[in-house]
Design an enzyme around this catalytic site. Structure first.
Site, mmCIF file in Angstrom:
data_model
loop_
_atom_site.group_PDB
_atom_site.id
_atom_site.type_symbol
_atom_site.label_atom_id
_atom_site.label_comp_id
_atom_site.label_asym_id
_atom_site.label_seq_id
_atom_site.Cartn_x
_atom_site.Cartn_y
_atom_site.Cartn_z
ATOM 1 N N SER A 81 0.824 -1.214 0.000
ATOM 2 C CA SER A 81 0.000 0.000 0.000
ATOM 3 C C SER A 81 0.857 1.264 0.000
ATOM 4 O O SER A 81 1.857 1.359 0.708
ATOM 5 C CB SER A 81 -0.913 0.002 1.230
ATOM 6 O OG SER A 81 -1.537 1.266 1.347
ATOM 7 N N SER B 138 -0.514 4.073 0.894
ATOM 8 C CA SER B 138 -1.171 4.987 1.828
ATOM 9 C C SER B 138 -0.237 5.490 2.937
ATOM 10 O O SER B 138 -0.341 6.662 3.326
ATOM 11 C CB SER B 138 -2.396 4.313 2.445
ATOM 12 O OG SER B 138 -3.333 4.058 1.440
ATOM 13 N N THR C 137 -8.919 -1.740 3.485
ATOM 14 C CA THR C 137 -8.820 -2.130 2.088
ATOM 15 C C THR C 137 -9.131 -3.611 1.942
ATOM 16 O O THR C 137 -9.535 -4.282 2.908
ATOM 17 C CB THR C 137 -7.449 -1.707 1.504
ATOM 18 O OG1 THR C 137 -7.455 -1.959 0.107
ATOM 19 C CG2 THR C 137 -6.289 -2.455 2.125
ATOM 20 N N LYS D 280 -13.341 -4.487 3.408
ATOM 21 C CA LYS D 280 -14.199 -3.296 3.298
ATOM 22 C C LYS D 280 -15.648 -3.576 3.692
ATOM 23 O O LYS D 280 -16.312 -2.701 4.234
ATOM 24 C CB LYS D 280 -14.168 -2.751 1.875
ATOM 25 C CG LYS D 280 -12.933 -1.940 1.556
ATOM 26 C CD LYS D 280 -13.112 -1.264 0.202
ATOM 27 C CE LYS D 280 -11.879 -0.455 -0.149
ATOM 28 N NZ LYS D 280 -12.045 0.314 -1.374
ATOM 29 N N ASN E 161 -14.438 2.251 4.037
ATOM 30 C CA ASN E 161 -12.984 2.264 3.815
ATOM 31 C C ASN E 161 -12.243 3.134 4.826
ATOM 32 O O ASN E 161 -11.031 3.288 4.738
ATOM 33 C CB ASN E 161 -12.646 2.686 2.382
ATOM 34 C CG ASN E 161 -12.729 4.189 2.216
ATOM 35 O OD1 ASN E 161 -13.449 4.865 2.948
ATOM 36 N ND2 ASN E 161 -11.997 4.712 1.254
ATOM 37 N N ASP F 91 -14.316 6.591 -0.531
ATOM 38 C CA ASP F 91 -14.280 6.306 -1.978
ATOM 39 C C ASP F 91 -15.390 7.096 -2.671
ATOM 40 O O ASP F 91 -15.226 7.568 -3.797
ATOM 41 C CB ASP F 91 -14.521 4.813 -2.238
ATOM 42 C CG ASP F 91 -13.265 3.984 -1.990
ATOM 43 O OD1 ASP F 91 -12.159 4.553 -2.039
ATOM 44 O OD2 ASP F 91 -13.400 2.776 -1.730
ATOM 45 N N GLY G 156 -19.671 -1.461 -15.733
ATOM 46 C CA GLY G 156 -19.235 -2.312 -14.625
ATOM 47 C C GLY G 156 -20.281 -2.334 -13.531
ATOM 48 O O GLY G 156 -21.106 -1.408 -13.418
ATOM 49 N N GLY H 205 -19.285 -3.956 -10.267
ATOM 50 C CA GLY H 205 -18.578 -4.502 -9.112
ATOM 51 C C GLY H 205 -18.631 -3.539 -7.934
ATOM 52 O O GLY H 205 -19.484 -2.644 -7.866
ATOM 53 N N TYR I 243 -6.405 3.563 -12.320
ATOM 54 C CA TYR I 243 -5.316 4.542 -12.246
ATOM 55 C C TYR I 243 -3.940 3.982 -12.596
ATOM 56 O O TYR I 243 -2.941 4.688 -12.516
ATOM 57 C CB TYR I 243 -5.288 5.256 -10.886
ATOM 58 C CG TYR I 243 -5.179 4.371 -9.678
ATOM 59 C CD1 TYR I 243 -3.943 4.005 -9.172
ATOM 60 C CD2 TYR I 243 -6.318 3.930 -9.026
ATOM 61 C CE1 TYR I 243 -3.854 3.198 -8.052
ATOM 62 C CE2 TYR I 243 -6.242 3.135 -7.908
ATOM 63 C CZ TYR I 243 -5.002 2.767 -7.429
ATOM 64 O OH TYR I 243 -4.912 1.976 -6.321
ATOM 65 N N GLY J 77 -8.264 7.951 -13.118
ATOM 66 C CA GLY J 77 -8.474 7.326 -11.808
ATOM 67 C C GLY J 77 -7.626 7.915 -10.700
ATOM 68 O O GLY J 77 -7.977 7.842 -9.525
HETATM 69 P P1 NAP Z 1 -14.792 -5.916 -8.896
HETATM 70 O O1 NAP Z 1 -15.751 -5.747 -7.779
HETATM 71 O O2 NAP Z 1 -14.060 -7.201 -9.041
HETATM 72 O O3 NAP Z 1 -15.611 -5.659 -10.270
HETATM 73 C C1 NAP Z 1 -15.008 -5.858 -11.517
HETATM 74 C C2 NAP Z 1 -15.923 -5.372 -12.642
HETATM 75 O O4 NAP Z 1 -15.183 -5.481 -13.865
HETATM 76 C C3 NAP Z 1 -17.202 -6.196 -12.839
HETATM 77 O O5 NAP Z 1 -18.212 -5.385 -13.309
HETATM 78 C C4 NAP Z 1 -16.761 -7.202 -13.909
HETATM 79 O O6 NAP Z 1 -17.845 -7.707 -14.679
HETATM 80 C C5 NAP Z 1 -15.902 -6.332 -14.779
HETATM 81 N N1 NAP Z 1 -14.945 -7.090 -15.562
HETATM 82 C C6 NAP Z 1 -13.791 -7.645 -15.127
HETATM 83 N N2 NAP Z 1 -13.152 -8.245 -16.140
HETATM 84 C C7 NAP Z 1 -13.932 -8.080 -17.255
HETATM 85 C C8 NAP Z 1 -13.818 -8.458 -18.613
HETATM 86 N N3 NAP Z 1 -12.768 -9.151 -19.056
HETATM 87 N N4 NAP Z 1 -14.793 -8.095 -19.477
HETATM 88 C C9 NAP Z 1 -15.860 -7.392 -19.043
HETATM 89 N N5 NAP Z 1 -16.034 -6.998 -17.764
HETATM 90 C C10 NAP Z 1 -15.081 -7.345 -16.883
HETATM 91 O O7 NAP Z 1 -13.662 -4.788 -8.878
HETATM 92 P P2 NAP Z 1 -13.789 -3.309 -8.261
HETATM 93 O O8 NAP Z 1 -13.414 -3.326 -6.835
HETATM 94 O O9 NAP Z 1 -15.105 -2.758 -8.630
HETATM 95 O O10 NAP Z 1 -12.606 -2.540 -9.030
HETATM 96 C C11 NAP Z 1 -12.692 -2.287 -10.420
HETATM 97 C C12 NAP Z 1 -11.571 -1.342 -10.851
HETATM 98 O O11 NAP Z 1 -11.689 -0.098 -10.203
HETATM 99 C C13 NAP Z 1 -10.175 -1.853 -10.524
HETATM 100 O O12 NAP Z 1 -9.378 -1.630 -11.658
HETATM 101 C C14 NAP Z 1 -9.732 -0.955 -9.398
HETATM 102 O O13 NAP Z 1 -8.320 -0.775 -9.384
HETATM 103 C C15 NAP Z 1 -10.425 0.332 -9.728
HETATM 104 N N6 NAP Z 1 -10.624 1.186 -8.527
HETATM 105 C C16 NAP Z 1 -10.092 2.446 -8.560
HETATM 106 C C17 NAP Z 1 -10.269 3.270 -7.461
HETATM 107 C C18 NAP Z 1 -9.673 4.669 -7.459
HETATM 108 O O14 NAP Z 1 -9.513 5.260 -6.385
HETATM 109 N N7 NAP Z 1 -9.356 5.227 -8.613
HETATM 110 C C19 NAP Z 1 -10.990 2.831 -6.338
HETATM 111 C C20 NAP Z 1 -11.542 1.555 -6.356
HETATM 112 C C21 NAP Z 1 -11.360 0.738 -7.465
HETATM 113 P P3 NAP Z 1 -18.648 -9.040 -14.242
HETATM 114 O O15 NAP Z 1 -19.649 -8.601 -13.205
HETATM 115 O O16 NAP Z 1 -19.263 -9.526 -15.481
HETATM 116 O O17 NAP Z 1 -17.629 -9.990 -13.675
#
Ligand code: NAP
Length: 549
Positions: free
Chosen positions: A273, A275, A318, A322, A343, A359, A390, A392, A488, A509
């Site tokens: 991390s 952080s 994290t 979470k 978080n 977040d 997305g 997730g 990011y 990001g």
């Molecule tokens: P998550 O809960 O695992 O969700 C992943 C999402 O991506 C789901 O909607 C998944 O679809 C989709 N996905 C993954 N692989 C795919 C593929 N090959 N084709 C199509 N869809 C796909 O992950 P998360 O925690 O939401 O994080 C997602 C991203 O956000 C990460 O890259 C993370 O680093 C970034 N993030 C950035 C910040 C920031 O501060 N900038 C904060 C948090 C997260 P399905 O539902 O179909 O599996």
């Protein structure tokens, strides 16, 4: 006190390690078991080893010369600080060290070395008190005025008898008891800290490995006599060692004390991390007596115990905790339940924990730059039609935030059922209409065209090492959209680059990441200044921009 443990394979290398860290340390431990030759190893090539007495004499002379050289190097650099205190250690392989020679020879070397002088401390294992030769080395050290560190090692994990006092009773008056035990999880860490508390002062308590790093850093608060470190760029002397520079510059080790407020990022894994760099820099810039550590936790049921023992006032949370951390909280801002994720948590004066989700604040903050601010200071998104790609964890925060600001949302996901579940779960949560949903495919183009004032990308597509993928490759940007990718790494994804080149306004990001950290930081600072804690995670501004004076 910071003690550098040398890991060089010869005296010249060990002196180099001393020189390279001489500004950062108070003590030096010569780990002579790292010396590849000249101590007690059998000669390479299977030749006959010289007689033990001769080997012992030659090794002890090497050790004495090293101690003299080390003290000279120290005196040249620090003429006003008194002589360098050097600990002599030849750690056996079974205790996690490198020495594989005969035990009788090791003891003979140690006995000769302490008699010849130059060492302030000698590390002797507790089992040696059971042998005549071990007692003789102890007596020789006492006669020479060398203080004994009576050590107990368990490099493979907590032994069953640790709680019953293993390693706790051997130290004699005047000796410094030490336990160094591998923590293979949070329960081990707690057990080691409890066992350590039963040792009399001064004492050295070490939980080895990533689960013990926070306790190493906090050694001045936990009553441990010193903190062992390894030099940057070399081997590490034991799992979990930090470098002296990290301890001093990142964690301001020399300033840690009873009044230091302790914060941590909890997760598993968590050592990667960034952080601690951000929050410790804010504390330093604001002149606050506070520190922020990485605390690896594998079993969240132990959080309350650990937080008490490590005196945590606040935590960043994290992956993977979470959602589960919510069970620990006695209260939280509404977004925490709606998003099912927390978080940030702060300990209140009555000892209970209150949760936030920065977040959400971090996601919304950059949007104000593109859409302006509403009367309440948040981004003006009333009626703005957005598509979120997305469904997730990150999408949940984004959709909730957009709905809470009055936006209308279309959720696209590879698995449409997840998009449906997300829409249903958030329907009404923020008093907004239910989001629409669709499968992430070309057939959704018509719907996207209706919801394209703001496009938010929350999947991991395009994130390193998948930089050449684009989640919306079938969509042509008009140039009128605001495109926001929360990934990011890299700073600009392929999708975002395509949007920028089409003339869109773009948000990367990194902006969200920094804004969520700033929001979290604002919470920590409010707590440290004794201010009323905010009901919601605030828009954090720039805590590093607000340097005093
Ligand atoms: P998550 O809960 O695992 O969700 C992943 C999402 O991506 C789901 O909607 C998944 O679809 C989709 N996905 C993954 N692989 C795919 C593929 N090959 N084709 C199509 N869809 C796909 O992950 P998360 O925690 O939401 O994080 C997602 C991203 O956000 C990460 O890259 C993370 O680093 C970034 N993030 C950035 C910040 C920031 O501060 N900038 C904060 C948090 C997260 P399905 O539902 O179909 O599996």
């Amino acid at each position: 006190m910071i003690c550098l443990s040398t890991t060089a394979t010869d005296p010249a290398g060990a002196l180099e390690q001393l020189r390279g860290n001489i500004e950062e340390i108070e003590l030096l431990e010569l780990r002579a078991d790292f010396f590849a030759a000249g101590l007690a190893e059998r000669p390479a090539g299977g030749g006959r080893a010289p007689p033990a007495e001769k080997q012992a004499r030659s090794a002890a002379e090497t050790l004495q010369r090293f101690a003299e050289d080390a003290r000279r190097v120290w005196a040249e650099r620090h003429p006003d600080r008194g002589p360098l205190a050097v600990i002599l250690t030849i750690r056996r392989e079974r205790d996690g060290g490198r020495y594989r020679g005969e035990e009788a020879l090791r003891l003979r070397i140690l006995e000769r070395a302490v008699r010849q002088g130059g060492y302030a401390y000698l590390d002797l294992e507790e089992d040696l008190l059971g042998s005549e030769h071990g007692r003789a080395v102890t007596a020789a050290a006492e006669r020479a005025g060398v203080r004994i560190i009576r050590s107990f090692h368990a490099p493979n994990g907590v032994p069953p008898d640790l709680a019953r006092g293993a390693g706790n009773t051997a130290a004699r008056p005047g000796e410094i008891p030490k336990i160094a035990v591998s923590a293979n999880g949070s329960a081990d860490l707690l057990e080691i800290l409890e066992a350590g508390e039963r040792l009399r002062q001064p004492r050295i308590v070490i939980a080895m490995g990533p689960y013990g790093v926070a306790a190493r850093i906090l050694s001045p608060l936990l009553g441990s006599y010193l903190c062992y470190c390894s030099a940057a760029g070399g081997e590490i002397a034991a799992p979990g060692h930090l470098t002296p520079a990290e301890l001093n510059r990142l964690y301001r080790y020399r300033r840690l004390g009873e009044r230091t407020a302790v914060y941590a990022v909890i997760g598993d894994p968590v050592m990667h991390s960034r952080s601690p760099e951000f929050h410790n820099e804010v504390f330093r810039a604001q002149g606050l007596n506070a520190v922020y550590l990485p605390l690896q936790i594998d079993d969240l049921r132990l959080f309350t115990d650990l937080s008490r023992r490590l005196r945590l006032q606040g935590v960043s949370v994290t992956i993977p905790h979470k959602s589960a951390i919510r069970k620990v909280l006695s209260g939280a801002e509404p977004a925490v339940e709606a998003i099912a994720a927390c978080n940030t948590a702060l300990r209140r004066p009555d000892g209970s924990w209150y949760g936030y989700n920065s977040d959400l604040a971090g996601f919304l903050a950059p949007l104000a730059g593109e859409f302006g601010r509403a009367d309440d200071g948040g981004p003006a998104l009333e009626g703005v039609r957005c598509t979120v790609i997305g469904a997730g964890g990150a999408a949940r925060a984004a959709v909730y935030g957009l709905l809470a600001r009055g936006a209308e949302v279309l959720i696209l996901n590879r698995t449409p059922e997840r998009a449906e579940a997300l829409a249903a779960g958030l329907a009404g949560a923020a008093g907004a209409p239910r989001p629409r949903t669709a499968r992430l495919e070309r057939a959704a183009l018509g719907e996207i065209a209706e919801y394209n004032r703001l496009l938010v990308q929350t999947t991991s597509i395009g994130m390193e090492p998948d930089e050449h993928s684009d989640p919306l490759e079938f969509y042509e940007f008009t140039g009128e959209e605001v495109a926001y990718d929360i990934v990011y790494t890299p700073p600009e994804t392929l999708w975002l680059r395509r949007a920028r080149r089409a003339g869109c306004r773009v948000i990367g990001g990194r902006a969200m990441f920094e804004a969520q950290a700033a929001s979290q930081s604002a919470l920590f600072l409010a707590q440290l200044r004794g201010e009323q804690l905010p009901a919601r995670a605030p828009d954090g501004g720039n805590p590093l921009g607000a340097r005093p004076g």
